[in-house]
Every structure is written in structure tokens, then in C-alpha cells.
Design an enzyme around this catalytic site. Structure first.
Site, PDB file in Angstrom:
ATOM      1  N   ASP A   9       1.766  15.367   5.267  1.00  0.00           N
ATOM      2  CA  ASP A   9       1.921  14.702   3.968  1.00  0.00           C
ATOM      3  C   ASP A   9       0.632  14.872   3.173  1.00  0.00           C
ATOM      4  O   ASP A   9      -0.458  15.020   3.752  1.00  0.00           O
ATOM      5  CB  ASP A   9       2.244  13.216   4.147  1.00  0.00           C
ATOM      6  CG  ASP A   9       2.600  12.556   2.819  1.00  0.00           C
ATOM      7  OD1 ASP A   9       3.583  12.983   2.195  1.00  0.00           O
ATOM      8  OD2 ASP A   9       1.887  11.629   2.392  1.00  0.00           O
ATOM      9  N   GLU A  11      -1.504  13.516  -0.642  1.00  0.00           N
ATOM     10  CA  GLU A  11      -1.586  12.730  -1.870  1.00  0.00           C
ATOM     11  C   GLU A  11      -2.314  13.572  -2.899  1.00  0.00           C
ATOM     12  O   GLU A  11      -3.159  14.411  -2.539  1.00  0.00           O
ATOM     13  CB  GLU A  11      -2.312  11.397  -1.640  1.00  0.00           C
ATOM     14  CG  GLU A  11      -1.675  10.492  -0.609  1.00  0.00           C
ATOM     15  CD  GLU A  11      -0.270  10.031  -0.957  1.00  0.00           C
ATOM     16  OE1 GLU A  11       0.099  10.081  -2.154  1.00  0.00           O
ATOM     17  OE2 GLU A  11       0.464   9.622  -0.047  1.00  0.00           O
ATOM     18  N   GLU A  54      -1.067   6.763 -13.090  1.00  0.00           N
ATOM     19  CA  GLU A  54       0.218   6.603 -12.396  1.00  0.00           C
ATOM     20  C   GLU A  54       0.099   6.962 -10.922  1.00  0.00           C
ATOM     21  O   GLU A  54       0.730   6.340 -10.063  1.00  0.00           O
ATOM     22  CB  GLU A  54       1.292   7.473 -13.063  1.00  0.00           C
ATOM     23  CG  GLU A  54       1.667   7.050 -14.475  1.00  0.00           C
ATOM     24  CD  GLU A  54       0.721   7.602 -15.531  1.00  0.00           C
ATOM     25  OE1 GLU A  54      -0.308   8.240 -15.159  1.00  0.00           O
ATOM     26  OE2 GLU A  54       1.002   7.401 -16.723  1.00  0.00           O
ATOM     27  N   HIS A 155       1.078   4.294  -0.607  1.00  0.00           N
ATOM     28  CA  HIS A 155       1.223   5.591   0.046  1.00  0.00           C
ATOM     29  C   HIS A 155      -0.137   6.030   0.594  1.00  0.00           C
ATOM     30  O   HIS A 155      -1.172   5.780  -0.004  1.00  0.00           O
ATOM     31  CB  HIS A 155       1.728   6.642  -0.946  1.00  0.00           C
ATOM     32  CG  HIS A 155       3.161   6.481  -1.311  1.00  0.00           C
ATOM     33  ND1 HIS A 155       4.122   7.408  -0.982  1.00  0.00           N
ATOM     34  CD2 HIS A 155       3.805   5.489  -1.976  1.00  0.00           C
ATOM     35  CE1 HIS A 155       5.296   6.999  -1.437  1.00  0.00           C
ATOM     36  NE2 HIS A 155       5.123   5.839  -2.037  1.00  0.00           N
ATOM     37  N   ASP A 160       1.783   7.961   6.088  1.00  0.00           N
ATOM     38  CA  ASP A 160       3.131   8.457   5.808  1.00  0.00           C
ATOM     39  C   ASP A 160       3.549   9.541   6.796  1.00  0.00           C
ATOM     40  O   ASP A 160       4.718   9.634   7.171  1.00  0.00           O
ATOM     41  CB  ASP A 160       3.210   8.995   4.379  1.00  0.00           C
ATOM     42  CG  ASP A 160       3.234   7.874   3.339  1.00  0.00           C
ATOM     43  OD1 ASP A 160       3.188   6.699   3.743  1.00  0.00           O
ATOM     44  OD2 ASP A 160       3.299   8.181   2.135  1.00  0.00           O
TER      45      ASP A 160
END
Length: 234
Positions: A9, A11, A54, A155, A160
Site C-alpha cells: 500500500d 500514501e 484533502e 489511512h 493498511d
């Protein structure tokens, strides 16, 4: 032969690498023949650009948090060697692979696209095939497979990846226990010639009790109820 899988995963600073967005965190969990090895990979990365508000609302990672972290070019070769040759298991794989390919293309010299040296399994597609018409984000899958993710308030790439590993194993039939040391010994023996085992007396056969058989059937029922497959059940 051991099958190596990397649950991965990332980010990022925003949604689209074509708009100049970058990776800020990578988390990976390694499985060998569906068994956790503990050989995980986790790194924060200075993206050399601002993170969108965001995105910060999703993962909570700020530019101030990353200002002293390595840049992608500093970790690229080590990350490449870690995932090379493995099968990558990713939720919404197009997003993460797109970002990794973008980062590799920015390097001098460039590194090749992920699909050239890794297999890719998209667990979002897998979940949609298993559960059509239902929500299949990671939170929904945790509820469906009774996985506790109450500690996931934001997150995070490694967190994750750890949760996705549990989801993937349940979706595809559960974790297989594997004695790696025994397998290594067997592999070495294969290279040295046949192993002759001397036995004395009769082998003792231990049969499962009725309670153990009932518990086993209940476990198979749970796996099938959660959408997994039981290839050993007629």
C-alpha cells in the site's frame, strides 16, 4: 517451491501522478506460501512538493512530518530489490502501481515498470468478483470478514497493508501454516540425493476426535460463508 507475495500500500500527496503528485509512504507485508514472515518494508518519503489538504485529511501526514525523510531516489533501489520477482497484492492496484511507475520513470537512470518484474493481484477486482453489487473498500471488507480495524482512524500504508493481508487470506481460503526450516532442509536434501528413513515398529495412527471433526467442519463453513473457497471440501 516457495511463493513470495508482497501485500503493498502507498500514501501520496494527491490523486494523480500526472499532476505531479508523489508517493510519501510505502508499506509492505511479505508472505511466503501464504505465511507471514515478518520481513516487512516501511518507509516515509519526502515528496519535494506540497501535500494537498484533502490528502492530509485522509492519512494525516504533513510536509513538516516528512521534511527530514529520504527522497524517493534515495530509497528506490532498495525498494526495487525488495519487490522484484514477487507477486504484489494491492487494493485498487492501478492507483499504487501508477504512482510507483511514475516514480521509477523520474529516476536517472529509470527503473522499468512494475509489471515487467512482478505479478499483480488486485484485491478490489477480486472482492468485486466475490461480492458483486456490494461495497468493497477496505473498511467494508473488514466488516464482512470480521477483521478488527478499530485502530485504523486514519489511512497508513503499513497498517493498511497489514489489514489487507488478513482480508486477502480470508478471501482466498485462509492462511496456510508452513514450517520454513523443514522445507529448507528438504530442499537441501533433494540436492544431495534421496533421504532414507529407518523406522522401527508400527506407525501410530492418531484419528481426529468427533469434537475435532466438528470444529474442522465449522471452520470450513465459516471460510465459505465469508466468501473463501475450500478446495478440499467436496
Amino acid at each position: 517451491m516457495l511463493k513470495r507475495q508482497i501485500i503493498l500500500d502507498t500514501e501520496t500527496t494527491g490523486i494523480n501522478p500526472k499532476d505531479g503528485h508523489r508517493i510519501i509512504e510505502i508499506g509492505c507485508v511479505e508472505l511466503l506460501n501464504r505465511r507471514f514472515t515478518g520481513n516487512n518494508y516501511h518507509v516515509y518519503i519526502n515528496p519535494e512538493r506540497e501535500i494537498e489538504a484533502e490528502a492530509i485529511a485522509v492519512h494525516g501526514i504533513t510536509n513538516q512530518r516528512l521534511q527530514h525523510e529520504p527522497k524517493f531516489r534515495d530509497i528506490a533501489q532498495g525498494f526495487f530489490e525488495y519487490i522484484k520477482g514477487a507477486e504484489l497484492v494491492i487494493h485498487n492496484a492501478a492507483f499504487d502501481v501508477g504512482f510507483i511507475d511514475h516514480e521509477f520513470a523520474l529516476l536517472q537512470p529509470k527503473l522499468p515498470p512494475v509489471a515487467e518484474y512482478c505479478g499483480i493481484v488486485d484485491t478490489l477486482k477480486l472482492a468485486r468478483d466475490l461480492h458483486p453489487g456490494q461495497k468493497n473498500n477496505l473498511d467494508a471488507l473488514c466488516r464482512r470478514y470480521d477483521i478488527n480495524n478499530s485502530h485504523r482512524t486514519l489511512h497508513g500504508a503499513l497498517l493498511d497493508a497489514e489489514i489487507l493481508a488478513d482480508v486477502y487470506l480470508l478471501m482466498t481460503g485462509g492462511q496456510v501454516s508452513l514450517n520454513l526450516a523443514a522445507e529448507d532442509a528438504n530442499n537441501q536434501q533433494d540436492q544431495q540425493g534421496p533421504l532414507v528413513i529407518q523406522r522401527s515398529g508400527k506407525l501410530k495412527v492418531i484419528k481426529a476426535s468427533s469434537q475435532e471433526l466438528t470444529a474442522h467442519q465449522s471452520r470450513l463453513d465459516l471460510v465459505q460463508k465469508k466468501g473463501g473457497s475450500c478446495l478440499w471440501r467436496d
